[in-house]
Design a protein around this motif. Structure first.
Motif, PDB file in Angstrom:
ATOM      1  N   PHE A 147      -9.736  30.242 -27.388  1.00  0.00           N
ATOM      2  CA  PHE A 147     -10.961  30.431 -28.193  1.00  0.00           C
ATOM      3  C   PHE A 147     -10.961  29.302 -29.200  1.00  0.00           C
ATOM      4  N   GLY A 180      -3.393  42.462 -28.526  1.00  0.00           N
ATOM      5  CA  GLY A 180      -3.543  41.068 -28.938  1.00  0.00           C
ATOM      6  C   GLY A 180      -2.805  40.087 -28.059  1.00  0.00           C
ATOM      7  N   CYS A 181      -2.251  40.543 -26.931  1.00  0.00           N
ATOM      8  CA  CYS A 181      -1.504  39.602 -26.103  1.00  0.00           C
ATOM      9  C   CYS A 181      -2.371  39.014 -25.005  1.00  0.00           C
ATOM     10  N   GLY A 182      -3.646  39.302 -25.010  1.00  0.00           N
ATOM     11  CA  GLY A 182      -4.552  38.606 -24.107  1.00  0.00           C
ATOM     12  C   GLY A 182      -4.928  39.358 -22.845  1.00  0.00           C
ATOM     13  N   LYS A 183      -4.660  40.659 -22.782  1.00  0.00           N
ATOM     14  CA  LYS A 183      -5.015  41.405 -21.578  1.00  0.00           C
ATOM     15  C   LYS A 183      -6.527  41.438 -21.357  1.00  0.00           C
ATOM     16  N   SER A 184      -7.259  41.743 -22.431  1.00  0.00           N
ATOM     17  CA  SER A 184      -8.717  41.793 -22.277  1.00  0.00           C
ATOM     18  C   SER A 184      -9.263  40.424 -21.936  1.00  0.00           C
ATOM     19  N   THR A 185      -8.729  39.416 -22.592  1.00  0.00           N
ATOM     20  CA  THR A 185      -9.183  38.060 -22.291  1.00  0.00           C
ATOM     21  C   THR A 185      -8.970  37.749 -20.813  1.00  0.00           C
ATOM     22  N   VAL A 201      -4.818  31.565 -26.281  1.00  0.00           N
ATOM     23  CA  VAL A 201      -4.445  32.971 -26.279  1.00  0.00           C
ATOM     24  C   VAL A 201      -3.763  33.399 -24.980  1.00  0.00           C
TER      25      VAL A 201
END
Ligand SMILES: Nc1ncnc2c1ncn2[C@@H]1O[C@H](COP(=O)(O)OP(=O)(O)O)[C@@H](O)[C@H]1O
Ligand SMILES: [Mg+2]
Lengths: 277, 384, 334
Positions: free
Chosen positions: A33, A59-64, A38
């Protein structure tokens, strides 16, 4: 109004040339981002017709990662990425298939249930048709509503309330309505981002049953913070972790049973046993 | 009378009883109870001030006016509350009491003009409010005809047509601009938002001057209802745009994402998800825009001058309008003309009120409001 | 079990260089048309604003070039018979606006604070409605009511002020000057007109005062007034200034209510005695003179209109700036 001709949604002709579900392969996927990285070179196989669980601290980027899988990542103006995502071997970012078509093949269910509030229950289910301007006969639409609600395990609860507003259902029902809505465009992959985190245990159980029922016809990738749930519903699992100020990466991935009972990395063992995160 | 004190729980003596049978008799502590001392202070000050005013105006100065007496009374009233408060409590609570009374007065004063304007307009306007006010024009009205003869049909038709023209132009444009600002965005969006803000500050007479300078002088248009509609459109555009933008912003981003994730285009998501979700708010925006311009007089003075007889066409010849009708007749010397003006004003006021209430009722509906018409259609298709 | 070291990608790709891309979203034709249309609409408003200024400038050019700088210093308005300028009307415009704000701002602040911090919750919503409804009442009706009902009530007050406070020079009315149709009365009516908009904006600002700080002040044993003075008012200061500027913009441009009340004068001494009969404003000058003007006279009125346009834009721009710079402004709509 846009009318996009593609066979997937042709109800009279249920796309025999497409396999019922598809595999997704991520290779060297990194995400940013702005200049904030990320995700660090994620490699993951999500086999066809199976449930893949993504676990890891917030916050470890799973959704990303999940949003990269159906090209939602690029909706954020500052977002960039590298690497490849292949749907049955075709790179979804470089092929000549338009992004709308791609998203239709790879559906998504969000963390917060988000039925369209201006539509009724039945309209919500067939929203995908309306949104892509696909014409269907009255009886086809009716059949689609019933079959999708059946598959999402919601039919018995709402068959007498099809004309109610989508927002009038309970949270768990709304989430299953969202699953029905996603299934109605006949995706070959369904991404679910913490679909139960806003729900009570009973509704969570119903969603898990739904996942088990549809797993054989559609590939599922699910993010969850609930270890028991990941253990129960998935065949494959991947453990994401981000160090302090570092991008997230996959520590370990593979067969769910092994990952939960006999992981190769001690951090995985700590995490699945609730010792951190 | 409001409760004038902060709840004072510390002084409430709570008896601790552990007898279960007594539970039914439990007493709720009145958290908003009225402090008798404060009531005494306020009432006492009110009467004291009244006595003072009576002394001042009858004994010491010869003449007094109602409002003047009231102003003096109020100042004395406040001072006395403060003095009594200091005596009874302490300076801090005295100031608090004064502040309470002052703010309650400010709240009352906001209510007063509406009541005064409404009652006065109704009283003045109702005598000449007859059916022919809506169905006859002024062409047969002589200077000595009674107020109940003739009507303002030409003005009502003119206003309806002019406002419709303004709405036809500014509603689609305003909604498109709002969509641009909120759904599409881009580098220019901030500039556009600032300019729309600035546009809402344009004085209405300037909008009239602009249409006169452009449509009439530069493009050879004629003084007509259409020219008036154009001027009203300039005034209506920022209202519609800004209100619509606010309601679009209230549509949760998750709904847009859900639409896009189903494989919809941006246009389709806006058309089928965002706009229907914001529907009631957009209707409100339109109605408020109409209410904003329906009583505008100044721009009409420069664009359509007015007429005494019916002119159905907004495109040819001067047209009347309700605000113009009121403005012109009010300045005539005859009593009957002024009476007619008040009737026109009353009709305008009613129109604004009805528009406003409709806007609020529709705006209060959630997006899940499914009309009877739509329900019936869905039922026919077996989807409800 | 497959353990992946993030620094080693599969299939022998070198880990050093990553090809970082922004995915190209290929839009359908419909979406390109959609974006283009809305962008066009947005641009159109910009163009419209420019065109308004441009047309006024073009049409007023002949008058401006004829009058030159004297346009700002002349107080008479005789475009066909010699001198004309906006000195008097501009002064009158600001005087009416200042009288209006003098009444409206404190009342609006009080009313807004009443709604946010004092009113029982039951009457809050009706009050907010009422304020919005008052803002929608046409200025024509305020003008009618002001002239027919309010003016006779205010004249005795003007008289009283003039007699008892006449030691302040500008409050002293010349004997026999009369008190009707004055700047003061027009100002009071305009005050009532801008009151709702000022109240609405201030209410919006005050309602966003941090609840935590308010409760904190109460918890420390503060009175309600203490909370208002120490938390709400400091928080809302910028918004109050912005709301007043917004009201100023409205007051400067108000046409019909002022026209209905004042009896126009171009005499500076009379204008500077606001209680005396006689007042003026740019907007009412235009409204009153327009239909009887020659084409040069219209050009002169266009110049006056241009001046009003520029002034209101400036006032509004400053208002937006003040509000957006203030602590309360970040999330406030004006
Ligand atoms: N829209 C965004 N803009 C900037 N940073 C973001 C955005 N979305 C997520 N991030 C950042 O990306 C990182 C990964 O977030 P996310 O993928 O949501 O993690 P998870 O779903 O595992 O909790 C976080 O550090 C978050 O702050
Ligand atoms: Mg997440």
């Amino acid at each position: 109004m846009t009318t996009i001709e593609h066979e997937v949604l042709d109800l009279n002709n249920p796309a025999p040339e497409l396999p019922p579900s598809s595999s997704l392969t991520a290779r060297g996927v990194s995400a940013w981002f702005g200049d904030h990285k990320v995700l660090e070179r994620v490699n993951l196989d999500m086999p066809a017709g199976e449930v893949t669980a993504l676990i890891g601290p917030s916050g470890c980027g799973k959704s990303t990662f999940l949003r990269i899988l159906n090209r939602m990542h690029e909706l954020v103006p500052s977002a960039t990425l590298s690497g490849t995502i292949a749907l049955d071997g075709d790179d979804i970012y470089r092929g000549d298939i338009p992004v709308t078509e791609m998203r239709r093949r790879i559906g998504m269910v969000f963390q917060k249930p988000n039925p369209f509030p201006a539509m009724t229950v039945s309209e919500n289910v067939i929203a995908g048709l309306k949104l892509s301007g696909v014409k269907a006969t009255k009886s086809d639409r009716r059949d689609l509503v019933e079959s999708c609600l059946q598959r999402a395990g919601l039919w018995n609860e709402v068959k007498n309330r099809l004309g109610a507003a989508g927002g009038a259902l309970s949270g768990g029902q709304q989430q299953r309505l969202c699953i029905a809505r996603a299934l109605a465009v006949k995706p070959s992959v369904l991404l679910m981002d913490e679909p139960c985190s806003a729900l009570d245990p009973t509704s969570t159980r119903r969603i898990e049953e739904t996942i088990a029922e549809i797993a054989h016809e559609v590939t599922i990738v699910i993010v969850t913070h609930n270890m028991q749930q990941a253990h129960r519903v998935s065949n494959t699992a991947a453990f994401f972790l981000a160090g302090e100020g570092e991008p997230g990466h996959i520590v370990e991935s593979g067969d769910t049973e092994t990952l939960f009972t006999n992981p190769a990395d001690p951090r995985t063992l700590d995490y699945v046993n609730g010792r951190f995160g | 009378m409001p409760n004038l004190t902060t709840p004072d729980i510390a002084t409430t003596n709570i008896e601790m009883t552990a007898v279960p049978d007594l539970i039914e008799t439990e007493q709720r502590i009145g958290l908003r109870s009225i402090d008798p001392t404060a009531v005494f202070a306020v009432v006492g000050a009110a009467f004291g001030a009244m006595a003072f005013v009576w002394l001042l105006f009858t004994q010491f100065t010869a003449a007094g006016t109602n409002i003047g007496m009231f102003v003096v009374w109020y100042l004395v009233f406040i001072t006395m509350i403060w003095v009594i408060g200091r005596e009874q409590y302490d300076p801090v609570r005295a100031r608090d009491l004064v502040a309470r009374v002052v703010f309650w007065s400010a709240g009352l004063i906001i209510v007063v003009p509406m009541i005064a304007i409404a009652t006065y307009t109704i009283a003045k306007g109702v005598t000449a409010l007859t059916p022919n006010f809506f169905f006859q024009d002024q062409s047969r009205v002589g200077p000595l005809s009674p107020a109940r003869v003739g009507g303002a049909s030409q003005a009502i038709v003119g206003t309806l047509e002019q406002v419709a023209i303004a709405a036809i132009i500014s509603v689609p444009l305003g909604i498109l601009v709002a969509i641009y600002l909120n759904e599409v965005g881009g580098r220019l969006a901030r500039v556009v938002r600032t300019i729309v803000d600035a546009m809402s500050a344009i004085p209405s007479i300037v909008a009239g001057l602009f249409i006169f300078a452009s449509f009439i002088l530069a493009f050879g248009g004629q003084l007509s209802g259409f020219a008036a509609g154009l001027a009203l459109a300039v005034l209506m555009l920022p209202t519609v745009t800004r209100t619509t933008e606010v309601v679009l912003r209230l549509v949760p981003g998750g709904l847009r994402e859900a639409g896009l994730a189903l494989g919809a285009t941006e246009w389709s998501t806006t058309r089928h998800v965002v706009l229907p979700t914001a529907r009631s708010g957009i209707v409100t925006a339109v109605i408020l825009g109409v209410a904003r311009v329906i009583g505008e007089t100044a721009p009409l003075l420069l664009t359509t001058l007015g007429a005494v007889s019916m002119n159905w066409s907004p495109f040819e010849g001067k047209q009347s309008a309700l605000p113009l009708y009121v403005y012109r007749l009010f300045q005539l010397p005859q009593e009957v003309a002024i009476q007619r003006a008040w009737t026109g004003a009353l009709v305008l006021l009613i129109l604004v009120f009805v528009l406003f209430v409709t806007a609020r009722i529709i705006g209060g509906r959630g997006p899940g409001h499914i009309s009877r018409f739509r329900r019936a259609r869905l039922a026919r298709e077996g989807l409800a | 079990m497959q353990v992946i070291d993030p620094s080693i990608a599969l299939e022998g790709t070198t880990p050093i260089e990553e090809e970082r891309v922004r995915p190209v979203t290929r839009r359908t034709g419909a979406d390109r048309a959609f974006r283009l249309t809305t962008f066009g609409a947005g641009t159109l408003t910009l163009v419209l604003m420019g065109v308004i200024g441009l047309f006024l400038l073009v049409r007023s050019w002949s008058a401006i070039s004829a009058a030159g700088l004297s346009f700002f210093t002349t107080s008479a308005w005789q475009p066909d018979g010699g001198a004309f300028g906006i000195a008097a009307v501009l002064l009158g415009t600001f005087l009416i606006a200042f009288v209006a704000l003098g009444f409206a701002v404190p009342l609006a602040a009080g009313g807004a604070l009443f709604i946010t911090d004092y009113a029982p919750s039951k009457i809050k919503t009706p009050l907010v409605w009422l304020v919005d409804l008052l803002a929608a009442v046409p200025s024509l009706i305020y003008g009618l009511w002001g002239r027919a009902y309010l003016q006779p009530k205010i004249i005795p007050i003007s008289e009283w002020i003039s007699t008892h406070l006449g030691f302040i020079p500008f409050l002293k009315a010349k004997p026999g000057a009369g008190f009707a149709a004055s700047t003061f009365i027009a100002g009071v009516v305009v005050a009532l007109m801008v009151l709702p908009i000022c109240t609405a904006v201030m209410r919006e600002v005050f309602s966003q005062a941090p609840a935590g700080e308010k409760e904190g002040a109460l918890a420390l044993g503060g009175t309600r007034w203490g909370v208002v003075r120490d938390v709400v008012l400091p928080f809302g200061r910028g918004g109050m200034v912005g709301a007043s500027m917004l009201g100023l913009g409205r007051a400067l441009g108000e046409t019909i209510a002022v026209t209905l009340i004042i009896s126009p004068t171009f005499d500076i001494t009379r204008l500077t005695h606001p209680l005396e009969t006689g007042g003026n404003s740019i907007a009412s000058l235009i409204a009153l003179r327009f239909s009887e003007s020659s084409s040069f006279g219209i050009s002169a009125l266009m110049a006056a209109g241009l001046a009003l346009f520029v002034i209101t834009l400036l006032v509004n721009a400053v208002a937006s700036l003040v509000v957006s710079r203030s602590r309360s402004g970040a999330s406030t709509e004006i």
